[in-house]
Design an enzyme around this catalytic site. Structure first.
Site, PDB file in Angstrom:
ATOM      1  N   ARG A   7      -8.057   1.076  -2.652  1.00 10.82           N
ATOM      2  CA  ARG A   7      -7.339  -0.007  -1.909  1.00 10.82           C
ATOM      3  C   ARG A   7      -8.223  -0.830  -1.239  1.00 10.82           C
ATOM      4  NH1 ARG A   7      -5.006   1.827  -5.245  1.00 10.82           N
ATOM      5  NH2 ARG A   7      -2.679   2.081  -5.319  1.00 10.82           N
TER       6      ARG A   7
HETATM    7  N1  EPU Z   1       7.601  11.123  -3.144  1.00  8.74           N
HETATM    8  C1  EPU Z   1       8.497  11.435  -2.479  1.00  8.74           C
HETATM    9  N2  EPU Z   1       9.614  10.630  -2.108  1.00  8.74           N
HETATM   10  C2  EPU Z   1       9.303   9.161  -2.323  1.00  8.74           C
HETATM   11  C3  EPU Z   1       8.495   8.697  -2.893  1.00  8.74           C
HETATM   12  C4  EPU Z   1       7.487   9.699  -3.232  1.00  8.74           C
HETATM   13  O1  EPU Z   1       8.762  12.687  -2.197  1.00  8.74           O
HETATM   14  O2  EPU Z   1      10.179   8.521  -1.799  1.00  8.74           O
HETATM   15  C5  EPU Z   1       6.625  11.905  -3.635  1.00  8.74           C
HETATM   16  C6  EPU Z   1       6.791  11.996  -5.383  1.00  8.74           C
HETATM   17  O3  EPU Z   1       7.988  12.900  -5.770  1.00  8.74           O
HETATM   18  C7  EPU Z   1       5.226  12.811  -5.621  1.00  8.74           C
HETATM   19  C8  EPU Z   1       4.526  12.002  -4.663  1.00  8.74           C
HETATM   20  O4  EPU Z   1       5.482  11.714  -3.564  1.00  8.74           O
HETATM   21  O5  EPU Z   1       5.402  14.044  -5.851  1.00  8.74           O
HETATM   22  C9  EPU Z   1       3.743  10.874  -5.131  1.00  8.74           C
HETATM   23  O6  EPU Z   1       4.570   9.649  -5.477  1.00  8.74           O
HETATM   24  P1  EPU Z   1       4.066   8.724  -6.483  1.00  8.74           P
HETATM   25  O7  EPU Z   1       3.897   9.418  -7.882  1.00  8.74           O
HETATM   26  O8  EPU Z   1       5.289   7.782  -6.640  1.00  8.74           O
HETATM   27  O9  EPU Z   1       2.741   7.956  -6.019  1.00  8.74           O
HETATM   28  P2  EPU Z   1       2.552   7.470  -4.509  1.00  8.74           P
HETATM   29  O10 EPU Z   1       1.236   7.951  -4.021  1.00  8.74           O
HETATM   30  O11 EPU Z   1       3.610   7.283  -3.599  1.00  8.74           O
HETATM   31  C10 EPU Z   1       0.922   5.614  -5.587  1.00  8.74           C
HETATM   32  C11 EPU Z   1       0.318   4.262  -5.391  1.00  8.74           C
HETATM   33  C12 EPU Z   1       1.254   3.535  -5.917  1.00  8.74           C
HETATM   34  C13 EPU Z   1       1.371   3.736  -7.603  1.00  8.74           C
HETATM   35  C14 EPU Z   1       1.563   4.992  -7.563  1.00  8.74           C
HETATM   36  C15 EPU Z   1       1.751   5.492  -9.284  1.00  8.74           C
HETATM   37  C16 EPU Z   1      -0.441   3.954  -2.879  1.00  8.74           C
HETATM   38  C17 EPU Z   1       0.117   3.488  -1.578  1.00  8.74           C
HETATM   39  N3  EPU Z   1       0.484   4.045  -4.106  1.00  8.74           N
HETATM   40  O12 EPU Z   1       2.200   6.050  -5.023  1.00  8.74           O
HETATM   41  O13 EPU Z   1       0.838   2.122  -5.829  1.00  8.74           O
HETATM   42  O14 EPU Z   1       2.201   2.803  -8.188  1.00  8.74           O
HETATM   43  O15 EPU Z   1       0.713   5.809  -6.957  1.00  8.74           O
HETATM   44  O16 EPU Z   1       0.373   5.508  -9.623  1.00  8.74           O
HETATM   45  O17 EPU Z   1      -1.578   3.930  -3.214  1.00  8.74           O
HETATM   46  C18 EPU Z   1       1.021   0.026  -4.466  1.00  8.74           C
HETATM   47  O18 EPU Z   1      -0.244   0.301  -4.282  1.00  8.74           O
HETATM   48  O19 EPU Z   1       1.531  -1.173  -4.017  1.00  8.74           O
HETATM   49  C19 EPU Z   1       1.598   1.148  -5.177  1.00  8.74           C
HETATM   50  C20 EPU Z   1       2.921   0.932  -5.324  1.00  8.74           C
END
Ligand code: EPU
Length: 292
Positions: free
Chosen positions: A170
């Site tokens: 990012r």
């Molecule tokens: N999780 C939870 N609770 C939640 C959300 C997530 O327990 O409310 C857990 C999920 O179950 C999973 C882990 O956290 O085990 C990771 O969650 P997820 O796969 O949704 O990925 P993330 O790390 O939360 C990142 C990016 C997103 C991108 C997703 C998918 C960042 C800050 N976020 O989210 O990007 O869409 O991976 O590739 O880097 C963005 O940058 O605006 C964004 C939405």
């Protein structure tokens, strides 16, 4: 207005910014311009520079929260089709900063060019995506970028080659005032396979994120090796509210703005989340969205 004489056709004063952002919140821009050519964009930047006015670039407004008082100085919106061109040359895709990332992805897939499909579902423009090196687990935009044309704060056009650019999580070294255009070096692939991969990503994303609600993307960056969403969830904050702002019950790193929500509701909720994650889990969250 005196300071922008000669630009009346493309310039507005006191333009509300809320309709230009996904949150739909916040005050106006003192000056707001939609240039129609690179020359006009350059002239605007030079004028603002000479007048000592702050200049901000508005992309798709999907990663942005505007304060109630709005912003002083000039906001430039590259919404004219001149800045949204998408061209394919063999395995390269050339895109203007104002082009929607989604359009660039679909064009690439149609042409059998792979790489950017990992970014499906990410809103916003090419300029915004490059500025913050937008990405997902499958990769980020920086890894495919081989060239960028940018404008300095003094209005000078600078060409950046692959080796002059650094992209990290990012974060991008493209920190000049304006990103004008970029080229992506992609990989030849089968359009049918690419479409399947993209659909899979899209389904996963729709299941995990509150897409289509009044929200921005993720609010916080993921701390190294951790997920901000998981931390906020573990701190018990899903569904936490301040006024009309709510931590999404679907994915805790999103804030959804209900009707009647104000920027201050969102800002206070951000502070509440930050403070409670720090207190309960000992992690300091850093903002991913930009606040004007
Ligand atoms: N999780 C939870 N609770 C939640 C959300 C997530 O327990 O409310 C857990 C999920 O179950 C999973 C882990 O956290 O085990 C990771 O969650 P997820 O796969 O949704 O990925 P993330 O790390 O939360 C990142 C990016 C997103 C991108 C997703 C998918 C960042 C800050 N976020 O989210 O990007 O869409 O991976 O590739 O880097 C963005 O940058 O605006 C964004 C939405």
């Amino acid at each position: 207005m005196a300071s922008f004489s000669g630009f009346e056709e493309i310039l507005k004063t006191n333009e509300p910014l809320a309709p230009h952002t996904w949150f739909g919140l916040g005050g106006p821009a003192q000056f707001f311009a939609k240039p129609r050519s690179l020359d006009q964009l350059q002239a605007l930047v030079v004028r603002a520079h000479d007048e000592g006015l702050a200049v901000r670039l508005l992309g798709g407004g999907s990663n942005l929260l505007v304060r109630p008082e709005g912003v002083s100085g000039l906001v430039i919106h590259l919404a004219d089709p001149t800045f949204a061109r998408i061209e394919v040359k063999r395995t390269e895709v050339i895109a203007g900063a104002g082009a929607k990332l989604g359009h660039v992805i679909s064009t690439s897939i149609r042409e059998g060019l792979g790489g950017l499909e990992a970014l499906v579902g990410i809103p916003g423009t090419i300029g915004g995506a490059l500025h913050g090196n937008a990405g997902s687990r499958g990769g980020d935009i920086g890894q495919w970028t081989c060239h960028a044309t940018v404008l300095s704060a003094a209005g000078r056009v600078i060409e950046r080659k692959r080796e002059d650019m650094v992209f990290a999580y990012r974060d991008s070294s493209l920190d000049e005032l304006v990103i004008v255009e970029a080229r992506f070096q992609l990989e030849q692939d089968d359009p049918v396979e690419l479409t399947k991969r993209m659909q899979k990503q899209w389904i996963q994303k729709k299941a995990a994120q509150p897409l289509g609600h009044q929200s921005a993307g993720c609010i916080f960056k993921n701390p190294r090796g951790m997920s901000a969403g998981m931390l906020i969830d573990q701190a018990g904050l899903k569904g936490a509210r301040v006024g009309g702002a709510e931590v999404s019950t679907r994915h805790a790193n999103f804030i959804v703005a209900d009707p009647g929500c104000t920027t201050n509701d969102v800002l206070q909720l951000i502070e509440k989340v930050r403070a409670q994650v720090a207190a309960r889990l000992g992690v300091d969250l850093e903002l991913e969205i930009e606040i004007w």
